[in-house]
Structure formats: structure tokens, C-alpha cells
Enzyme design. Sequence first.
Site, PDB file in Angstrom:
ATOM      1  N   HIS A  41      40.991  98.082  76.938  1.00  0.00           N
ATOM      2  CA  HIS A  41      40.507  99.465  76.971  1.00  0.00           C
ATOM      3  C   HIS A  41      40.108  99.981  75.590  1.00  0.00           C
ATOM      4  CE1 HIS A  41      41.072 103.889  77.180  1.00  0.00           C
ATOM      5  NE2 HIS A  41      40.425 103.727  78.323  1.00  0.00           N
ATOM      6  N   CYS A  77      25.993  93.595  82.080  1.00  0.00           N
ATOM      7  CA  CYS A  77      26.443  94.837  81.446  1.00  0.00           C
ATOM      8  C   CYS A  77      27.869  94.699  80.897  1.00  0.00           C
ATOM      9  CB  CYS A  77      26.353  96.008  82.414  1.00  0.00           C
ATOM     10  SG  CYS A  77      27.369  95.791  83.874  1.00  0.00           S
TER      11      CYS A  77
HETATM   12  C1  PEP Z   1      32.728  94.362  83.413  1.00  0.00           C
HETATM   13  O1  PEP Z   1      33.699  94.140  84.138  1.00  0.00           O
HETATM   14  O2  PEP Z   1      32.091  93.477  82.825  1.00  0.00           O
HETATM   15  C2  PEP Z   1      32.268  95.734  83.186  1.00  0.00           C
HETATM   16  C3  PEP Z   1      31.169  95.985  82.499  1.00  0.00           C
HETATM   17  O3  PEP Z   1      33.002  96.750  83.709  1.00  0.00           O
HETATM   18  P1  PEP Z   1      34.387  97.298  83.112  1.00  0.00           P
HETATM   19  O4  PEP Z   1      34.490  96.770  81.724  1.00  0.00           O
HETATM   20  O5  PEP Z   1      34.297  98.758  83.190  1.00  0.00           O
HETATM   21  O6  PEP Z   1      35.379  96.712  84.053  1.00  0.00           O
END
Ligand code: PEP
Length: 854
Positions: free
Chosen positions: A424, A800
Site C-alpha cells: 500500500h 495498469c
Molecule cells: C493490480 O492489481 O495490478 C492493480 C493495478 O490494482 P491494485 O494495485 O489496486 O490491486
Amino acid sequence: MQNNPDVTLITPTAPVATATHGGRAKCLQRLNRLDLPVPPTVALSFKAVHAIAAGQLPDLEAVLSQFDTTALLCVRPSSEDPDWGGPNAVLNIGMNDERFAALTAEMGEQAAAALYLRFVQSYAVHVARLDPDLFDAVESDGAVGLRHSLRAYEDETEEPFPQDRGEQLGAVLRSMARAWEGTSARLLRQAKGAPADAGLGLVVQEMIPGFGRGECGSGVFQLVDPVTGAQQITGRYLSQSQGRDALGPGVEAIYLERDPRGPSLEELAPEAFAALKDHAALMRRKLRAEMQVEFVIENGHVHILDGVRVPRSSRAAVRIAVRLAEDGVISPQEAVMRVEPHSLNELLHRQVHPQARRDVLTSAIAASPGAATGRIVFTAAEAQASAARGDPCILVRRETSPEDVRGMHAAAGVLTERGGMTSHAAVIGRGLGLPCIVGASEIRFQTKKRQLVAPDGRVLRTGDIITIDGSSGQVLAGEPAMLEAAQDESFQTLMAWADAERDIGIRANADTPADAQTARNFNAQGIGLCRTEHMFFEPGRLTVMREMIFAETAAGRSAVLERLLPMQREDFVQLFRIMEGQPVCIRLFDPPLHEFLPTSRQGQRELAEALDLPVSNVERRVDAMSEYNPMLGLRGVRLGVTVPEIYDMQARAIFEATLEASKKGEPVVPEVMIPLVSARREVELVKTRIDAVAAAVAFERGQEFDYRLGVMTETPRACLRAGEIAPHTAFMSFGTNDLTQMTYGLSRDDAGRFMSAYVRKGVFEEDPFHVLDADGVGELLSLAVERARAAQPGITLSICGEHGGNPESIRLCREVGFDYVSCSPFRVPVARLAAAQLAIAAKLGGEPNPKFKM
Ligand code: PEP
Ligand code: MG
């Protein structure tokens, strides 16, 4: 000798190449071709040096015959890439008692003794491998120091100091060749990217002593400032010196160009200065690089011993490359290739000044680049209070959770005990452009006592000042000098050239209007991921959110969500307006709901009060919602299926904002993304409801609009079943953070604890949360791309996850055929440059960002 390419006098036509004789030998040949005053030099090939290490010396008589019989010689390393290093140069080979006497008559005893002494000491240490401490007791220099040193040598080796130039040269060559083949030298250069069998060339050059009558001395000369890259003559000169003496610490070297701060070479020897300036300009033009010129002045005449690329900071690298292209010395494409994408981070963020002293407390994972200094605080609330006082702070937490986001906004930097590259704190830190270090497990976090204990026992308390260097991962005590971020005109020019070459799109992950603005400033081509859950942590919303979570019935939930709707709508209107018609991909709610609930007793008491419920009720509900494995639990689309009112509200907010933002300018076409899908049916269920919301909004407002519905592909099953999911979706965006976590079965929040051991032991080549795992995760991506495109050729495919901003990972994304990558806003320039280099390399059929070679 000229028929032997392995031992050859460097002439304009001699068979010398970087790949066989090393960069230094090749550069000397180029200087020779430019008719610059370079002393005679013999180049030994990698093959010859390898043979020397194995005990087979070349024909030394033939080598020596290329030089004046009384000349002193030096031997320098010539590896293929200067970064791979090499053994120390040895100067003044040929000094012996006889030359000492002759030179004493020529240049005085002091100078002759200095030459001999330097040779004796370096021969003793580098060739005879004596302990350098042996010469500590030699206090005086000049003839007395020389006598003492010779005696020390002879006492230790029980042999006289060798007097024969050929014998000296042979021993120097052998020791340098063997040093290169030693294990520690090999490991060191391999760490810098050298292949295991990298070769070493050697050059034997006639020495111009730098001592003697008239103006004699040595120095280095360059046409740019190595820290800023500004056009300015820099370097140093020292009369009666040789090698790099002028650069030594505490040396009273003089400036080159006239300078108000002190005497200069320009005043001392104007003709030599003018000649040097001309030579350096010629080298820049013909070698197509800013060069550091190593020179010697002998009785007022300039000799050029060597030229190397000016060592430079990242900001100087950008300026230098752009100026060379603007002056027509290189092409803009070449300028783009000459800047290392990672190094742009140094321009985008404040850095600890390269010359500042670092008092390192510990090193951990460099999760978000840039440096920040501030007072230690242990809670988000303290961080906010500190920011309100205008006092920069570093937020120190075991790990962060969504509840800390506001504190992170307020802090200058973040340091956590736990976590890895995609935990996080790391993700939010990069999103905010906030320096962040995670996984600092060598520090003891005694948060109850409100103190940290560094590995060396130092105790740091609330209010103490520390600096975190999120580029290197170092936590520093105190406040070192900083270098400010510098996105100057050269940076903008380079980025424009890069964009002209690029063949893969770059979007930004942006959750807030501020992020979106940063993305625009860095010329991102849209938002590739807006994580909507962060919006619910805004003040005034968290309690409403909690109320929604506590609602017992669907109707109760909908009623509370009605209150969140206008807030969400306003969020999206702002994003659409800032992005001005560029695509905006909004991900529906993803995290487990209990992340929004207070964990402390105090927090639970406050919530009970706000909701007018007994505390026991709140405790029971919080307990009931806790999961053993929340990241694999009730989150993402699973919430969309089981608690559909949340997605209904979000879809409505998106569509109403679409109509609102479309009133002025081009119509907005929002992208709505469903997270954590693993089965086709999930998409069908959510799609049906979202289509219904769209139809309802269009009907109510009497206005049609378009939107694109897509799937976030972040479970291995969704990759494998891409063929059946693709027909139901306009786009698939790969969430490689979760995909990496689930492919390896490796927690993105906990892996930091053992990641460095795993990388050190070679289990993982790199942290897979940092650099995409091409073999495993990469195979899933290729499979998914192939199956999705076969089922729906027009589908948009992208990534992403955090890897979207990593140059090595962008290569894989381009290879598997993604349309764009999306990354944290501050990584957008790095991604733009890396993508451009890949495109140029593909056009030229070479490797991206080859280290610029002479
Ligand atoms: C991912 O899991 O790659 C993502 C972009 O979403 P998050 O980091 O919010 O889980
Ligand atoms: Mg995810």
C-alpha cells in the site's frame, strides 16, 4: 609489429576495435586520426592480455622499440565498457637509478625523485603486492623519501628494485592482466552488467612527465559542468604534476578559465589554454560526445593523453544529449538513446546532493523515488497536524492502510517496517510522487514507545529529523544538502523527441484531481486506472461509507449510497474536465469492505457514537467481516455480484458526470472497469446491471452517451479464460500487481521481508513486483493476449499494474502487443523515454539504450 593486431602501435589505420582492444584504445586511435598531439601508444588486445595472465608475455622488445629509448612509460586498462573498471594505471615505468640521475640534471632532484617515488610505490603495491602501510612510515618526499621507499621495498622483498625497463614493463603487464582475472574483480564488473568472459585490453603509452623546466603540469579539461550540464569550461590544472594529481583532495590545483576565485591556466599559459579549448571542441564534434580531456603541459606545449566521456549527473546527461543534437553533432534519435530512462527520476524529484555526506541509519526497499527530510511522526493524525503547522514530517508506520492516506498526503515522505514494491505505502507513495521506503525491517519499530532503534543502536524519537532517500532506499539521520528537481527546457525537448518515436501509448494511474493534473503535466495520454476506493477516504465520506457497510438491508444500503452519489459524481466531473477528452478508465470499487472499518477500540467507540449503535454491536460486525485471506476474499467483482448497490451507485455517478462534463467541449466516453474478474459469468452479471444504469440515466436526462465497459485481468484464471471473457468486454487491462501475487502465491504486502534474500540467492533474478516476471507471469500475459485477440480482434489491451512504469517490463508489454501501459503519474516520463528507446532500437535493429560507446 603492425602485422600483429594483438600488439599494435596505435596509428590511424591500425587494426584496433572497441570489441577487441577496449574503449580507451579505440578512443586513442580516434584522437590520433584527428591529428591531436597524442604520445606514441601501443595497444594490447584482449587476447594478448589473456595470454599474459596465463604466463605468455608478448615480444617486449618489439613493444619497447616503438618508444624513445629513454622514455618513461605508463600502462592503463582498456575495458570494453569504461563502467566495468579495470586495474589501476601504473605510471613512470622505466624509472631507475640511472634515469633518476639523468632527470635530476634535467629537471632538478625534487621532480626526478617525485617520478621515481611514485613508480616505486605503485610497483610495490600493485606488482609486488606489498602492503601499502609499508610506506606510511616514509615521511619525507624528495630524494630522502625515495631512498627510504627503495629500502623498504628491498627489505620486504629481499631483492633489489628492478632496474631494467623491459623487466619492469613485463611485471606490470602481468600483474594488471592477473588482477582483471581475479574473482573479486570479475564479480564487481559482473554486477555492473559485464559478461563473465569480458576481456581487458591494455595500452602502453609514452609518458610526458609533467615535471621540468618551463610551464609543466597536468590536468583535466571539459567543456561542460558535470553536475548541471551547462556549457562552461570545467576541470583543474596543477603545475609540476602528473596523472590525475590535479583532482586529488586538498590539492591546490588552479582553474582553467579565468576565474575571480583564483589563478587560472588561461592566465598562466594562454597559448596552451587556447590549444586545449580547440582540441576539446574538435573532440566534441568528431567523437560526437562531451569529453573529459586528460592533458599534460610540457614546457608550454599541450599533449593529450586520453579522452573519456565526461562523468555526469542525470540532469547533465539530458542537457548534454539535447545540446549535442541541437548543434547538429548527433541526431535527436541518438539523443533519446543516450539518456538512461531510470535516471529521469533524479530530474523529477528532489535528491540528496551527490556530494553531501550521508549518515546512513539503514537501507531498505526504495519504493518511491526522491528524497525528503522531516520530523518523525508515528500516526497519520500527527502528520496532518505537522503539515498544518508547516513543519515537514516523515510518516513512520509498521505498514500503511487506506486510513493513512490522508496522513501520507500531509507527509513529506513515508517509511514503513513491512511491505514490498507493490504494498500500500509503495503504490500510494509513487502515485503521490512522495518519497517512500518500505520493508525497513532492520530498524526496530517500537511504535508504542514512539521510537525507532537503528541497527547501530541509535534511538530516534518523535520529532527527530531524518531524511529518506527513496531513490537509493537509504534512511539517513539529519538533513543532508539537497538538489532540487529540474524539468527544464532540455527535458521537455528530449521528451518531445521521444514521443515522436514511441509506438506504444502511455497513460497514468490517477485517483484524484491532483494526480490527474500531474498526469497531464507529464503528457500522459489519458488515465489508465482510477482506483475509486481512495475517494471514500476523503473527510466527510468515511463515516457515510461505514454507515453503508453497516446497513442491514439492500434498501438501507441504497439510501446511504444516495448520499455518496453526488460526491462521486463531482470526483468524476473533475477528472473528465482535467483530462479534456482524453480517455479516463475508472475502476469500480475493489478492496474488501472491512478496510474501511476502524481497527482500534477508540476508533470503534467513535464509530458506535457516530452511528448511534452499542459498541458491542460495532465490535461484533467488525469481527464478523474479518477474513483470513482478505486479498483473496470478498473484494472486487465479488462485491459487485453480492452487494451490487455499490457498483450501481458508481456507474450512475460516472454516467451523470459524463453528461455533465460533455456539456462543454467534446463528448466524454468513459471507460468503466470491473476488478478481480475470474469468470465470464461475473462479467455478464455486472454488465447487465451497468447497462441498465446507463439506460436509466440516458432516459432520465433525455440524452444518449457512449461508454466502454472493460475487465481488469488480474487473476490467473481470467488470463487463461481470456478467450471467453473478451467477447463481453471492450478492453482488458492487466493488473499485474495482483496477477504476480496470485501467479507466485506470494503476498505483495509481506514479500518484502524475504525478497532481498531471494534475490541475493538467485531464486528470483529481480523482485517480480518490480520487474515483470517474463517467464511465468509473462507467459500468462501472452496467452491471454493471444486468446483475447483471437476472440475479439478489436479489443484494447493494456497493463495498469506498477510494472507499467518499469522500462524492462515495458519491453515485454510492447512485445506481447499491448496498446498502452499505465503507471503512476511520476513515472510517466520514464515510461515515455523507455518506450521511445524500444521503438528506435526496433527500427535500427539494435538493443535499446546501449551504453554509449566510443
Ligand atoms: C493490480 O492489481 O495490478 C492493480 C493495478 O490494482 P491494485 O494495485 O489496486 O490491486
Ligand atoms: Mg489489483
